[in-house]
Enzyme design. Structure first.
Site, mmCIF file in Angstrom:
data_model
loop_
_atom_site.group_PDB
_atom_site.id
_atom_site.type_symbol
_atom_site.label_atom_id
_atom_site.label_comp_id
_atom_site.label_asym_id
_atom_site.label_seq_id
_atom_site.Cartn_x
_atom_site.Cartn_y
_atom_site.Cartn_z
ATOM 1 N N ASP A 189 -7.839 -12.689 31.239
ATOM 2 C CA ASP A 189 -6.490 -12.652 30.659
ATOM 3 C C ASP A 189 -5.527 -12.405 31.818
ATOM 4 O O ASP A 189 -5.944 -12.336 32.966
ATOM 5 C CB ASP A 189 -6.367 -11.553 29.583
ATOM 6 C CG ASP A 189 -5.264 -11.892 28.559
ATOM 7 O OD1 ASP A 189 -4.203 -12.400 28.981
ATOM 8 O OD2 ASP A 189 -5.469 -11.668 27.365
ATOM 9 N N HIS A 201 21.392 -21.536 41.910
ATOM 10 C CA HIS A 201 20.601 -22.477 42.683
ATOM 11 C C HIS A 201 19.127 -22.144 42.765
ATOM 12 O O HIS A 201 18.300 -23.031 42.582
ATOM 13 C CB HIS A 201 21.186 -22.817 44.038
ATOM 14 C CG HIS A 201 20.683 -24.180 44.438
ATOM 15 N ND1 HIS A 201 21.282 -25.340 44.027
ATOM 16 C CD2 HIS A 201 19.559 -24.555 45.066
ATOM 17 C CE1 HIS A 201 20.558 -26.369 44.409
ATOM 18 N NE2 HIS A 201 19.505 -25.927 45.046
ATOM 19 N N GLU A 249 17.665 -20.895 40.474
ATOM 20 C CA GLU A 249 17.269 -21.331 39.138
ATOM 21 C C GLU A 249 16.813 -22.792 39.144
ATOM 22 O O GLU A 249 15.845 -23.151 38.479
ATOM 23 C CB GLU A 249 18.446 -21.147 38.169
ATOM 24 C CG GLU A 249 18.210 -21.681 36.773
ATOM 25 C CD GLU A 249 17.376 -20.755 35.905
ATOM 26 O OE1 GLU A 249 16.867 -19.742 36.436
ATOM 27 O OE2 GLU A 249 17.224 -21.049 34.713
ATOM 28 N N HIS A 274 27.563 -25.697 45.206
ATOM 29 C CA HIS A 274 28.124 -25.970 43.885
ATOM 30 C C HIS A 274 29.629 -25.747 43.858
ATOM 31 O O HIS A 274 30.271 -25.972 42.843
ATOM 32 C CB HIS A 274 27.480 -25.068 42.831
ATOM 33 C CG HIS A 274 26.013 -25.318 42.652
ATOM 34 N ND1 HIS A 274 25.509 -26.112 41.660
ATOM 35 C CD2 HIS A 274 24.943 -24.899 43.350
ATOM 36 C CE1 HIS A 274 24.188 -26.162 41.749
ATOM 37 N NE2 HIS A 274 23.817 -25.435 42.765
#
Ligand SMILES: [Cu+2]
Lengths: 283, 562
Positions: free
Chosen positions: B112, B260, B262, B310
């Site tokens: 797991d 960014h 991201e 951006h």
């Protein structure tokens, strides 16, 4: 491809950015075309190799896959190759940059007379440099959902949406906003600059004197706000209208006169109203 | 039965199945099993993907013709905000959390994840975050866009509580992602099979490890940023309000400092999927394993230094502009290296055109175009023309949709047999792929031209006649994408009931998840083999061949499923 690039104006919009209204827009166009050519090579090379590998090496009976784990020389080679291409683009950008960033001197003086070309000192500074000779500074202010322009001179003339300028004159823009962020953009006159409340952004343009179509008195460039500024963002238009210096002067004088008349009208009306009210009080 | 064992490796894991405990709906809501949590993630992602897709169709329908009045400006802004927010926060980030949940322990040979209960918590936080956002549909959804620029997102300009819903969604899903990331990191560092050093770890696991570190850096920063917005809106702090001495640019810097990385949170795991699936179907080892792993680390590091590209049109000095342009170029190099390595992996292989492989190659081809248009945007003077136009919309859909969504579909086709024990139909799969590929390029290629001819993003209507053709074509493409998604959903539902039984290792793949039955038992493995290379299953098949003298390997041109 030569044919493709030979008529860039015809392809503007489809493949290339708009230009033709100002030297900086033209320089951006040149830079774009250069990157476009390089990009075309990269595109054809990479996509071609990918498709070739997909089709040429499709699984067939009897074929065996080469068990290769890597090739250091090849890998170093393409890393260096990628770097070189990017260094080339960087160099070209910085060669073009001054002609985009720094305003060119006007082609005319304040009276509309032609001036002989003296290139101003060009450097890519924090803000744009100020060219030699006469220029005209207009303050562009973005508000939900209209552009407001403040013209130079003591009359403090304001207009909305339509900006009128003399062709051949270098126009320097101080771009601000009152409420939210907007973005000033007239595609044919160069790049966009954000109007951010609390900051002043800079841009410039110089409309070529021969841009006015034959038989007409003005040339019109359109654009609209490019930053989401609220519900009516789609309807925040801007227009720049270029005129000959004498026409501009006439327009300016008329505008100032109109404003004065309107102001007098308003104050007269106010006076009348006050009088009516005081009479009313007297009754 | 002996016939059956011929083509397959021997399986040394058996189901420890207690039907009362492992079936029924209560077993799902109380589960801490990474596989069930993974499936819940993916099922929830599917729901949000459909919602986000419907929003996209509404946007495209509104823009299909000039001066359309289908949507009011208010509705349009709400829908575009919901579309962007949904696709980023509720689809592409969690889809990788879903696949990573399911696959990580299996690929590592673990039973797991490190913290199974935290894992369940992180799923529920994601679900509640999504519900918090969509509950705002009942009153008033946010309308300031997925990057919620101030001052527009401040109370004065966005008075409805939709903005708060957006903030809570960011907080809840952010917490979910951060907890999940810690879990993945702990699992990867501590629970690898014996012999699995860093140099033998599957590349998908590598990308999830780096994704997890990026999540911790980026989403903690975003949590602080949106908290500042929450305080500004409700408690009168003035971080972002220019009228109170706050800075509207500060938000942009903080947001893109998250934004960014991201982007790489969205695409790095997609790269991992490409790096897993290509070698399996090229029947060839991955080319330049170390270079790909190193490029992943390099991209993540550089990804934190490019945010201001951006914001090229905001007031900034040339020095800052030049720095962010150069960093954006530098990050193109490791990205290019990966693309070259993938092509080299196919080169001289025997490439099987399975649906999963086609999605990967289609994804790489599409992403490459997004990378190339990225070069234009990185050159800041060119960006001054292109930013905030449809060129940018096209660009980031080529990267985010091209890499992430294509990889998502590829991963679905590749790992579905493991998750359900049944195959997806290859015929329907290829139809879905063809529709998606053609539909995608019809939608987005033409948007470059719309942007170049002056169409800004996020406008709810236009009158300019030269944009009509571009927009109409784009809308037709969008409906093809919807059709492709419908075909895939149909294929998935059909397979659940009627798909061919997959067996443990239908693809003759390379990594440990194919060592256990499909679907794997709750404990994953009874015995974990010692790992001797990046492709442990190849080693196992070779060993079985030697021991039993029966051929286990794949021969080119032989049909995969009989
Ligand atoms: Cu605006």
């Amino acid at each position: 491809m030569a044919a493709l690039l030979a008529a860039p104006a015809a392809r503007a919009g489809l493949l290339f950015p708009e230009s033709g209204g100002s030297p900086n827009a033209d320089s951006i166009h040149t830079l774009y075309v250069m990157v476009f050519i390089l990009a075309l090579f990269i595109f054809v090379g990479v996509e071609g190799a990918l498709l070739w590998a997909l089709f040429r090496f499709k699984a067939k009976k009897g074929a065996t896959a080469a068990q290769i784990h890597g090739n250091t020389k090849l890998e170093v080679g393409w890393t260096v190759g990628a770097f070189l291409i990017l260094i080339f683009i960087t160099a070209f950008t910085f060669i073009q940059l001054p002609s985009i960033k720094n305003p060119k001197p006007s082609l005319i003086d304040a009276d509309g007379n032609q001036v002989s070309q003296v290139e101003g000192a060009q450097f890519a500074a924090t803000n744009q440099s100020v060219p030699k000779g006469d220029t005209m500074t207009i303050e562009v202010n973005g508000q939900q959902y209209v552009w407001r322009y403040l013209y130079p001179g003591q009359d403090q003339l304001l207009t909305y949406t339509d900006m009128v300028v003399p062709v051949g004159m270098t126009v320097l823009l101080d771009i601000t906003a009152d409420d939210v962020v907007h973005s000033w953009w007239i595609p044919k006159l160069g790049g966009k600059m954000d109007a951010v409340p609390g900051y002043t952004n800079k841009l410039w343009f110089r409309i070529p004197p021969d841009a006015i179509p034959e038989g007409q008195k003005q040339v019109v460039y359109t654009g609209q706000c490019a930053e989401l500024c609220g519900r009516n963002h789609a309807n925040m238009y801007g227009r720049v209208i270029g005129m000959k210096m004498e026409d501009y002067k006439a327009w300016y004088a008329e505008k100032v006169q109109q404003v004065k008349t309107a102001e007098t009208d308003v104050s007269e009306q106010q006076k009348e109203l006050t009088e009516q009210q005081s009479q009313g009080d007297g009754e | 039965m002996s016939d059956h064992s011929l083509g397959r490796p021997q399986i040394i894991a058996s189901a420890v199945d207690n039907p009362d405990r492992t079936r029924g709906w209560t077993s799902w809501i109380t589960t801490t099993d990474h596989k069930k949590i993974g499936i819940m993630y993916l099922a929830t992602v599917l729901v949000f993907f459909i919602l986000g897709g419907v929003e996209a169709l509404l946007i495209r329908t509104q823009l299909a013709v000039p001066d359309n009045t289908l949507l009011t400006p208010e509705r349009y802004n709400q829908i575009l905000t919901m579309h962007g927010t949904t696709m980023v926060f509720l689809v592409v980030v969690p889809v990788w959390a879903g696949f990573a949940n399911y696959l990580l322990p299996l690929m590592l040979g673990a039973r797991d994840v490190a913290f199974p209960r935290l894992n369940a918590w992180s799923y529920w936080m994601y679900l509640f975050g999504g519900i918090a956002l969509y509950a705002s549909m009942l009153y008033s959804p946010p309308e300031a866009g997925w990057f919620s620029y101030v001052p527009l997102s401040l109370k004065q300009y966005s008075g409805t509580n939709g903005q708060e819903a957006w903030i809570y969604m960011v907080h809840l899903t952010g917490l979910s992602s951060i907890i999940g990331a810690i879990n993945f990191i702990a699992t990867i560092h501590n629970m690898r099979a014996p012999g699995m050093g860093w140099g033998r770890m599957p590349l998908f696991v590598w990308t999830i490890l780096i994704y997890a570190y990026l999540v911790i850096v980026a989403l903690t920063s975003l949590a602080a940023t949106v908290t500042m917005l929450l305080l500004d809106r409700n408690f009168g702090t003035g971080f972002f309000d220019p009228a109170q001495g706050g800075s509207a640019l500060l938000w942009q810097h903080l947001f893109w400092f998250f934004g960014h990385p991201e982007v790489y949170i969205l695409v790095l795991p997609a790269f991992g999927v490409f790096s897993e699936i290509l070698p399996v179907f090229a029947r060839k080892p991955i080319f330049g394993y170390k270079a790909i792993a190193a490029a992943t680390v390099g991209i993540a590091f550089l990804g934190m230094l490019v945010w201001a590209h951006h914001m090229f049109a905001t007031p900034m000095s040339t020095t800052v502009l030049a720095f962010f342009m150069l960093m954006s170029f530098v990050i193109a190099v490791p990205t290019g290296v990966k693309i070259f390595n993938w092509i080299a992996t196919l080169w001289r292989g025997t490439v099987e055109w399975t649906t999963a492989l086609l999605y990967c190659v289609g994804g790489i081809a599409t992403f490459t175009m997004g990378g190339i248009t990225g070069i234009f945007l990185a050159v800041f003077p060119i960006d001054w023309q292109l930013t905030d136009t449809y060129f940018v919309v096209a660009h980031f859909h080529y990267t985010a949709f091209g890499a992430s969504a294509f990889a998502m579909f590829g991963a679905l086709y590749f790992w579905w047999p493991k998750m359900t024990g049944r195959m997806l139909s290859e015929k329907t799969g290829k139809l879905g792929f063809a529709l998606l590929f053609i539909g995608f390029h019809t939608t987005f290629l033409i948007q470059h031209s719309a942007g170049l001819s002056g169409m800004p993003r996020r406008i709810y209507e236009y009158s300019e006649s030269s944009w009509t053709v571009y927009n109409f074509i784009s809308t037709i493409g969008a409906f093809m994408i919807a059709l492709a998604a419908a075909v895939t959903v149909f294929s998935v539902v059909w397979s659940l009931k009627r798909g061919a039984i997959a067996g443990p290792d239908p693809w003759k793949a390379n990594t440990l998840e194919w060592f256990t039955p499909s679907p794997p038992p709750e404990n994953n493995f009874d015995v974990v083999p010692r790992v001797r290379s990046v492709e442990p299953m190849k080693d196992i098949r070779r060993e079985i061949e030697q021991r039993t003298n029966s051929e286990q390997r794949y021969r080119s041109g032989q049909p995969l499923m009989r």
